[in-house]
Design an enzyme around this catalytic site. Structure first.
Site, PDB file in Angstrom:
ATOM      1  N   LYS A  69       0.839  -1.212   0.000  1.00 30.43           N
ATOM      2  CA  LYS A  69       0.000   0.000   0.000  1.00 30.43           C
ATOM      3  C   LYS A  69       0.863   1.247   0.000  1.00 30.43           C
ATOM      4  O   LYS A  69       1.901   1.296   0.650  1.00 30.43           O
ATOM      5  CB  LYS A  69      -0.866  -0.015   1.271  1.00 30.43           C
ATOM      6  CG  LYS A  69      -1.850   1.097   1.347  1.00 30.43           C
ATOM      7  CD  LYS A  69      -3.274   0.597   1.407  1.00 30.43           C
ATOM      8  CE  LYS A  69      -4.295   1.671   1.155  1.00 30.43           C
ATOM      9  NZ  LYS A  69      -4.046   2.524  -0.020  1.00 30.43           N
ATOM     10  N   LYS A 105       4.767   2.475  -3.432  1.00 33.96           N
ATOM     11  CA  LYS A 105       4.566   3.867  -3.843  1.00 33.96           C
ATOM     12  C   LYS A 105       4.606   3.939  -5.355  1.00 33.96           C
ATOM     13  O   LYS A 105       5.342   3.196  -5.999  1.00 33.96           O
ATOM     14  CB  LYS A 105       5.677   4.755  -3.282  1.00 33.96           C
ATOM     15  CG  LYS A 105       5.279   6.209  -3.177  1.00 33.96           C
ATOM     16  CD  LYS A 105       4.390   6.433  -1.970  1.00 33.96           C
ATOM     17  CE  LYS A 105       4.050   7.858  -1.718  1.00 33.96           C
ATOM     18  NZ  LYS A 105       3.506   8.032  -0.365  1.00 33.96           N
ATOM     19  N   SER A 361      -7.061   4.875   5.228  1.00 35.24           N
ATOM     20  CA  SER A 361      -7.144   4.070   4.002  1.00 35.24           C
ATOM     21  C   SER A 361      -7.421   2.610   4.344  1.00 35.24           C
ATOM     22  O   SER A 361      -8.148   1.914   3.632  1.00 35.24           O
ATOM     23  CB  SER A 361      -5.832   4.147   3.223  1.00 35.24           C
ATOM     24  OG  SER A 361      -5.831   5.276   2.382  1.00 35.24           O
TER      25      SER A 361
HETATM   26  P1  NAD Z   1      -0.676  18.148  -2.252  1.00 37.76           P
HETATM   27  O1  NAD Z   1      -0.315  18.096  -3.673  1.00 37.76           O
HETATM   28  O2  NAD Z   1      -2.122  18.083  -1.859  1.00 37.76           O
HETATM   29  O3  NAD Z   1      -0.081  19.478  -1.553  1.00 37.76           O
HETATM   30  C1  NAD Z   1       1.239  19.879  -1.617  1.00 37.76           C
HETATM   31  C2  NAD Z   1       1.251  21.395  -1.471  1.00 37.76           C
HETATM   32  O4  NAD Z   1       2.593  21.857  -1.322  1.00 37.76           O
HETATM   33  C3  NAD Z   1       0.671  22.112  -2.696  1.00 37.76           C
HETATM   34  O5  NAD Z   1      -0.308  23.039  -2.265  1.00 37.76           O
HETATM   35  C4  NAD Z   1       1.885  22.779  -3.321  1.00 37.76           C
HETATM   36  O6  NAD Z   1       1.563  23.979  -4.007  1.00 37.76           O
HETATM   37  C5  NAD Z   1       2.733  23.047  -2.092  1.00 37.76           C
HETATM   38  N1  NAD Z   1       4.140  23.283  -2.402  1.00 37.76           N
HETATM   39  C6  NAD Z   1       4.889  22.787  -3.416  1.00 37.76           C
HETATM   40  N2  NAD Z   1       6.152  23.245  -3.346  1.00 37.76           N
HETATM   41  C7  NAD Z   1       6.207  24.080  -2.282  1.00 37.76           C
HETATM   42  C8  NAD Z   1       7.227  24.865  -1.689  1.00 37.76           C
HETATM   43  N3  NAD Z   1       8.444  24.894  -2.186  1.00 37.76           N
HETATM   44  N4  NAD Z   1       6.920  25.586  -0.569  1.00 37.76           N
HETATM   45  C9  NAD Z   1       5.680  25.561  -0.043  1.00 37.76           C
HETATM   46  N5  NAD Z   1       4.671  24.829  -0.572  1.00 37.76           N
HETATM   47  C10 NAD Z   1       4.922  24.092  -1.664  1.00 37.76           C
HETATM   48  O7  NAD Z   1       0.156  16.979  -1.562  1.00 37.76           O
HETATM   49  P2  NAD Z   1      -0.129  16.266  -0.166  1.00 37.76           P
HETATM   50  O8  NAD Z   1      -0.966  15.069  -0.410  1.00 37.76           O
HETATM   51  O9  NAD Z   1      -0.551  17.278   0.835  1.00 37.76           O
HETATM   52  O10 NAD Z   1       1.334  15.731   0.184  1.00 37.76           O
HETATM   53  C11 NAD Z   1       2.320  16.551   0.781  1.00 37.76           C
HETATM   54  C12 NAD Z   1       3.369  15.665   1.432  1.00 37.76           C
HETATM   55  O11 NAD Z   1       2.743  14.820   2.394  1.00 37.76           O
HETATM   56  C13 NAD Z   1       4.119  14.739   0.481  1.00 37.76           C
HETATM   57  O12 NAD Z   1       5.436  14.576   0.964  1.00 37.76           O
HETATM   58  C14 NAD Z   1       3.364  13.435   0.627  1.00 37.76           C
HETATM   59  O13 NAD Z   1       4.159  12.310   0.301  1.00 37.76           O
HETATM   60  C15 NAD Z   1       3.044  13.463   2.101  1.00 37.76           C
HETATM   61  N6  NAD Z   1       1.917  12.613   2.503  1.00 37.76           N
HETATM   62  C16 NAD Z   1       0.685  12.723   1.921  1.00 37.76           C
HETATM   63  C17 NAD Z   1      -0.359  11.929   2.386  1.00 37.76           C
HETATM   64  C18 NAD Z   1      -1.779  12.061   1.869  1.00 37.76           C
HETATM   65  O14 NAD Z   1      -2.676  11.420   2.430  1.00 37.76           O
HETATM   66  N7  NAD Z   1      -2.054  12.871   0.879  1.00 37.76           N
HETATM   67  C19 NAD Z   1      -0.134  10.990   3.389  1.00 37.76           C
HETATM   68  C20 NAD Z   1       1.130  10.902   3.962  1.00 37.76           C
HETATM   69  C21 NAD Z   1       2.148  11.725   3.505  1.00 37.76           C
END
Ligand code: NAD
Length: 470
Positions: A69, A105, A361
């Site tokens: 996952k 991933k 999830s």
């Molecule tokens: P997302 O695409 O929803 O949001 C990411 C945000 O970061 C966007 O709004 C983008 O504009 C912003 N961003 C990009 N570059 C930037 C910068 N230099 N400075 C400031 N902001 C910036 O993605 P997400 O799902 O929120 O994921 C973010 C992180 O969290 C990733 O590392 C992802 O692997 C991790 N993550 C996500 C989940 C999930 O459920 N979505 C779960 C665990 C971990």
């Protein structure tokens, strides 16, 4: 930037943790190794008739439990190393929060915002088709979810494509999580990672002796918080922290950052950004031209929630936060992690603090396999039982409950109540499990090492019970 690749850094953290275990060397090697990586490239016909060649990956790090996952990332920074590093983190994360999955991933290398919804749909459906062809997706094989750059909408396309290719399967909806509720998703999934970060931070701040050693007062109330990235993870973390009494003093997006020591109203900032296309210029706040400058603002808690590698040897010494909560995966390079550790900053590692998404999830996957909404069967029965109990108390004591009191007590659990309570229980108990390991290993050990020791021990049990390793 670090001199080491993302995967090398994850593996270096693994080795630091492994050194505190006494498992067989070959068993540790097996746990660390990425079992399989699928690379595919395919053509995309763009809306204007031109062709782009798309590159994509799916890495399955460990099948010690199946399905594997992990999310799917849509970003230009995607490559094999990143996908393998993130898949490895998923194995450890799943073990820490006790969800019965291996780690995986996926990544599609595209400038996501340059494509129309129709183009994104073609890419997502073709990627799913390729995964099906190689048996890299399925309810019992590998179950993707949203990640950076992907949303519920893409998950709905994946589920629909899978169902059309496997019409005979009963459990097709369980092939992917993070779907919209109308397409088999579970209530609470969208906000789960951010909500989980809030539960974890609240718990971290609730341990008096830890707060005392950081020179902070107990409790989240009034703590100054900076959040980088206002996407799914960052926005929801900021929202629940604000509701829980934290003060958002800095917010960063890719176009820049804003600062107000008195606090920023998150919803007003989001409305401002929607209207002006930028967070800069928000009334009452100071603009920081470089988004990364937010990482070194005066605050108590820093939450990098955008991308990996933002805390580096170049800025880690300037971080003023006493607590760094890794909302994103791998936001601190190995060098930065060392600097923060030496400076006594309490780093709450990614593989624990952002595990709320995969936890919920897991609940969604269970819902899809059972084909019934959580709470559907017992909600009304519970309400009836509580109402009868209240009636018995009223007639025996003479006390009469008001309508709002009655509603609060005689309330049967809805799907959202159950999901949030399962998430809270998971985050709180996992934090204390990691903290216990840290206390047992001694003061030289940080929470990341403790989290790795916990994850390695849990995964090792699966292999040892198979009798393969001593
Ligand atoms: P997302 O695409 O929803 O949001 C990411 C945000 O970061 C966007 O709004 C983008 O504009 C912003 N961003 C990009 N570059 C930037 C910068 N230099 N400075 C400031 N902001 C910036 O993605 P997400 O799902 O929120 O994921 C973010 C992180 O969290 C990733 O590392 C992802 O692997 C991790 N993550 C996500 C989940 C999930 O459920 N979505 C779960 C665990 C971990």
């Amino acid at each position: 930037m670090s001199e080491f690749s993302f995967l090398e850094q994850v593996n270096a953290s693994f080795d630091r943790g492994a050194a505190y275990t006494d498992h067989d060397r070959r068993l540790l090697e097996q746990i660390k190794a990425c079992n399989s990586v699928y690379y595919v490239s395919f053509p995309l016909r763009r809306d204007d008739g031109t062709i782009d060649v798309i590159q994509a990956w799916r890495a399955q790090h460990s099948q010690h439990k199946t399905p594997t996952k992990g999310g799917i990332r849509f970003s230009m920074a995607v490559n094999a190393d990143e996908v393998m590093a993130l898949a490895a983190l998923m194995s450890y994360k799943n073990a820490i929060v006790d969800v019965p999955f291996g780690g995986a991933k996926g990544g599609i290398k595209i400038p996501r915002y340059d494509y129309s919804p129709e183009e994104l749909e073609r890419i997502t459906r073709r990627y799913t088709f390729e995964l099906v062809r190689k048996n890299f997706i399925g309810p019992g094989v590998d179950v993707p979810a949203p990640d950076y750059g992907s949303t519920q909408r893409e998950m709905a396309w994946i589920a629909d494509t899978f169902a059309s290719l496997r019409p005979e399967e009963l459990n097709t909806l369980a092939c992917v999580t993070g779907k919209p509720v109308s397409q088999g998703g579970v209530r609470g999934r969208k906000e789960a990672t951010g909500r989980g970060i809030f539960y974890a931070i609240r718990e971290v701040c609730d341990v008096s002796e830890d707060m005392q050693s950081l020179g902070l007062s107990r409790g989240l109330e009034g703590k100054r918080v900076v959040v980088q990235g206002l996407g799914n993870v960052g926005y929801h973390a900021a929202k629940f922290i604000e509701e829980g009494g934290g003060v958002l003093v800095g917010l960063a997006e890719h176009e820049g950052a804003i600062h107000n020591p008195k606090g920023l109203d998150l919803e007003k900032v989001m409305t401002w950004r929607r209207e002006t296309k930028s967070i800069l210029g928000f009334p009452g706040a100071t603009d920081l031209a470089q988004s990364g400058d937010a990482l070194t603002l005066p605050c108590d808690i820093l939450i990098p929630a955008a991308l990996e590698g933002v805390l580096t040897a170049g800025n880690a010494s300037a971080v003023q936060a006493k607590i760094v909560a890794e909302g994103a995966n791998g936001p601190a390079t190995a060098e930065a992690d060392g600097i923060l550790r030496n400076r006594g900053v309490r780093v709450i590692p990614d593989m624990f603090i952002n595990a709320g998404g995969v936890t919920v999830s897991y609940f969604e996957w269970l819902k899809n396999l059972s084909h019934v909404r959580f709470g559907r069967i017992e909600k009304r029965f519970e309400e009836g039982a509580y109402t009868r109990l209240l009636g018995a108390i009223e007639s025996s004591t003479g006390k009469h409950f008001g309508e709002s009191e009655r509603q609060a007590i005689a309330h049967g659990a809805s799907e959202e109540d159950l999901v949030n309570s399962g998430l809270e229980e998971t985050m709180v108990s996992a934090y204390h499990e990691i903290r216990e390991v840290q206390l047992q290993l001694g003061s030289a050990v940080d929470l990341r090492v403790a989290a790795f020791v916990l994850a390695i021990d849990k995964i090792a049990v699966s292999y040892m019970e198979l009798g393969i390793f001593p």
